[in-house]
Design a protein around this motif. Structure first.
Motif, PDB file in Angstrom:
ATOM      1  N   TYR A 278     -35.331  18.680 -32.008  1.00  0.00           N
ATOM      2  CA  TYR A 278     -34.887  16.865 -32.409  1.00  0.00           C
ATOM      3  C   TYR A 278     -36.205  17.213 -33.495  1.00  0.00           C
ATOM      4  O   TYR A 278     -36.543  17.019 -33.909  1.00  0.00           O
ATOM      5  N   PHE A 283     -30.378  17.320 -33.884  1.00  0.00           N
ATOM      6  CA  PHE A 283     -30.853  18.124 -32.940  1.00  0.00           C
ATOM      7  C   PHE A 283     -30.702  19.538 -34.550  1.00  0.00           C
ATOM      8  O   PHE A 283     -29.748  19.956 -34.825  1.00  0.00           O
TER       9      PHE A 283
ATOM     10  N   GLY B 236     -32.807  21.629 -26.912  1.00  0.00           N
ATOM     11  CA  GLY B 236     -34.653  20.980 -27.020  1.00  0.00           C
ATOM     12  C   GLY B 236     -35.407  21.029 -25.871  1.00  0.00           C
ATOM     13  O   GLY B 236     -36.552  21.934 -26.015  1.00  0.00           O
ATOM     14  N   ASP B 273     -24.035  17.202 -29.831  1.00  0.00           N
ATOM     15  CA  ASP B 273     -25.347  17.046 -30.438  1.00  0.00           C
ATOM     16  C   ASP B 273     -25.941  19.195 -30.711  1.00  0.00           C
ATOM     17  O   ASP B 273     -27.224  19.527 -30.392  1.00  0.00           O
TER      18      ASP B 273
END
Lengths: 363, 374
Positions: A278, A283, B236, B273
């Motif tokens: 991030y 991202f 992540g 994302d």
């Protein structure tokens, strides 16, 4: 030079210092028996300590440096000559070779990372074959070590790439040497396969063990010119709870590989996976194993998708400019994206680039 | 093939005992005294840490580590001997033909042994149909090109249909299935497990490992992987991925038993994302991407899983035509084939694939529907 920096056991070091031996010169004219008495240790142990001390403080070295300013140093001029004469391994893609300055460097560690399916293993296999190209075709006539940690090494593919390489060499002959007497390429695909030493690694312990063992292995097989690890990441990614340990182990491996590359003048290729991080509000993709690892390798190439094709980007290198070049993965292996580029040109370019380097070094 | 069976479950090198390595007694005793018993214990420490811990000089430590490494290092073989071994010991040098000519050619013979082959695509595209046909092919006698063995089919979504499988068999291999009792024998070789919870799934895998060798299992199918393993994708934080254990377990299962392992995966819609570029890429260049990705789906289970599979076959539907694409394979160039499903299972419409040089090889097209698929 200080006694505290000698590579001896901690208790011996402590005894030396408390007995008053602070510098190495204080040990230069003492007998083992005397030292043994002073420290309260056996004469054998004292002899061992004196041996280590004499090696450290030794005046003459066998490295050909003509400088007494700093022992063991090489001048930049000498290094330049070495760099120029160092051969490079072609990637079979002219554009990629161009941005790499002729190919993969044979004295350094190069990390290559990218998303799954981008062609990392393909490039690894291509290099394992290309290192074997004979000298008369601009290659290194070397052998390869392929360390497979994920089971991605497919022998059928290696055969395909080897056969395509042989065809390229034959075309080179018929195209550029038509005035010279016909020469047969006496190599078969199986000859290429016989020169790839394959290790299958199943845990991080085995990975560390094989990297430690390589020094002995390569000194017994001096014609090895490339070591490929596919991938360096796999066993360090899953279920590794102690991150500090991971960083230490990775750091240790990187140092050993660099030493290997320098000592035996070979190329070390480390294939890495990709993860997300991030940054800047979104991202992003980044190579795995963290920030401390990103400093470990000398060169870093990222393979990525851009628009309509696969590209290679030089992310980090001390000597080459940051640049990107397109490449393609074909039935024959890694090749140029431009479909009308004659395959022969690739080998010729590699040869000319090498000759150019030699000429420059003679100036 | 006794030789290959013995070679199969290789002793785990990491757990080799230092006391059995033949090191000089003095140093071996010091290691033991400091609680360093296995190769793993010793190699997890740097040489300087060992010096401090064992209270010996660097030269001794280096020699000991060198010996331990040499002994714990697995033996090498040349790529040539690897090939010869496979050609000698295994069916078609380690491949299960799918009977789809174009696909088999692209995969150098068929679904490879020893690695995970993934089938990913939206619901109803034909993943289960493909699995049923493969199960049949593996159970066929070798005289008809099969592996002549048992198949373990882990069905997590209750999609297995034995009626459909027999129908495929009767239509694809009429000459075999017309023989009295053949259908029963073939169907009898396919063992179906239907775990309903993640715990049951994990237990299933353990049981499979134990019986793999004894019962001549020649194919493992997991349909589907995503149903019982976390629906959360690693974004992540990939370190504590709940998929981690299953992934390495199945991978080593495939490796050690040298059988083909086919796993199906679901899709989900592309979310904002999902990262698709690196920090050095100019984000301006990728403005086209979000729009082209509108109707595109993304494979579930995340990036670490995508790295772990060796072959990824994407099944998708685009403008009324179904495609099967070789998206990831170290053996094949990126190529796509059109296919259809009939009474005899999946069949290719053309054996000549369409070569795809761009990122569209990885894209998964839905049937125009947006939103989550199961």
């Amino acid at each position: 030079m200080e006694v505290s920096s000698l590579p001896i056991s901690a208790s011996h070091r402590a005894k030396l210092i408390s007995a008053g031996y602070i510098s190495i010169s204080s040990l230069s004219s003492i007998s083992p028996a005397h030292l043994a008495r002073d420290l309260g240790i056996s004469e054998n142990e004292a002899t061992g300590i004196l041996k280590v001390a004499s090696q450290r403080g030794g005046p003459e070295r066998t490295i050909p440096s003509h400088h007494s300013i700093v022992d063991g140093a090489q001048t930049a001029w000498d290094m330049l000559h070495e760099e120029e004469s160092c051969r490079r391994i072609t990637t079979s893609c002219a554009d990629l070779d161009d941005i790499l300055g002729g190919g993969i460097s044979c004295k350094e560690v190069t990390e290559i990372g990218g998303v799954p399916g981008i062609g990392k293993t393909q490039l690894g296999i291509q290099l394992a074959i290309n290192v074997q190209i004979p000298l008369e075709y601009g290659g290194l006539a070397g052998k390869a070590v392929y360390i497979d940690t994920e089971g991605s090494f497919m022998v059928e593919r290696v055969q395909q790439v080897a056969e395509a390489c042989i065809k390229d060499m034959q075309e080179y002959d018929s195209f550029l040497r038509k005035d010279l007497p016909a020469r047969q390429v006496n190599l078969q695909a199986n000859d290429f396969l016989a020169n790839i030493y394959y290790f299958r690694i199943c845990s991080y312990t085995e990975q560390i063990a094989v990297i430690n063992y390589l020094e002995k292995f390569i000194s017994e097989h001096k014609d090895i010119k490339v070591v490929i690890v596919d991938s360096i990441t796999f066993h360090f990614r899953q279920d590794f709870d102690d991150m500090a340990l991971r960083t230490r182990l990775l750091g240790g491996m990187a140092l050993k590989l660099m030493k290997l590359a320098k000592k035996f003048t070979l190329a070390v290729i480390l294939l890495n996976q990709v993860t997300t991080k991030y940054s800047g509000g979104s991202f992003q993709l980044t190579l795995a194993l963290g920030d401390s690892w990103s400093h470990a390798c000398t060169n870093r190439i990222i393979l990525y998708w851009n628009g309509n094709g696969r590209y290679a980007h030089i992310d980090k290198s001390p000597s080459i400019r940051s640049a990107s070049a397109p490449y393609a993965v074909t039935g024959r292996g890694i090749r140029n994206l431009a479909s009308n580029c004659k395959r022969v040109k690739l080998i010729l370019r590699a040869r000319l680039a090498h000759d150019e380097h030699i000429c420059r070094s003679l100036i | 093939m006794r030789k290959s069976v013995n070679r199969v479950w290789r002793r785990v090198m990491a757990n080799k005992l230092i006391s059995e390595m033949g090191l000089p007694k003095s140093i071996a005793n010091i290691f033991a005294a400091r609680n360093i018993h296995t190769a793993k214990d010793a190699l997890s420490l740097t040489e300087f840490e060992l010096m401090e811990l064992l209270d010996v000089g660097l030269a001794e430590v280096t020699t000991a580590v060198s010996s331990i490494s040499e002994i714990s290092c697995p033996p090498y073989q040349t790529a040539l001997s690897l090939l010869e071994q496979r050609m000698h010991n295994e069916h078609l040098a380690g491949h299960l033909p799918t009977r789809l000519k174009g696909l088999d050619a692209a995969l150098c013979g068929g679904i490879p042994f020893g690695v995970i082959t993934e089938l990913v695509g939206p619901a109803g595209i034909g993943k289960t149909q493909f699995c049923l046909k493969l199960s049949l092919l593996a159970s066929l006698p070798s005289s008809h090109g099969g592996l002549d063995g048992h198949v373990v089919y882990v069905d997590t979504e209750s999609k297995f249909s034995s009626r459909r499988m027999i129908e495929i068999g009767v239509n694809s291999f009429p000459e075999i299935f017309q023989i009295e009792g053949m259908a029963q024998q073939m169907a009898g070789r396919i063992l179906v497990l239907q775990p309903t919870t993640p715990t049951e799934f994990s237990e299933c895998l353990q049981k499979i490992k134990d019986s793999l060798l004894q019962h001549h299992v020649k194919l493992l199918v997991i349909d589907s992987m995503a149903a019982l393993v976390s629906g959360r994708d690693g974004q992540g934080q990939c370190r504590q991925h709940p998929l981690g254990w299953h992934m390495t377990f199945i991978k080593s299962l495939a490796e050690f038993s040298r059988i083909p392992v086919v796993v199906t995966n679901q899709v989900r819609s592309h979310s904002g994302d999902d990262p698709f570029h690196y920090s050095f890429q100019d984000s301006r260049q990728n403005l086209d991407f979000p729009t082209t990705f509108d109707s595109h789906l993304v494979a579930a289970l995340g990036i670490p899983w995508a790295h772990a599979v060796s072959i990824r076959l994407v099944l998708e539907s685009k403008s009324g035509q179904r495609f099967i694409k070789v998206a990831k394979s170290s053996m094949s160039p990126p190529v796509a084939f059109t296919f259809a499903i009939s009474a005899s299972g999946i069949s290719l419409l053309h054996d000549d694939g369409i070569e795809m040089t761009g990122p569209e090889i990885n894209a998964i097209c839905g049937q125009g529907n947006s939103g989550l698929f199961n």
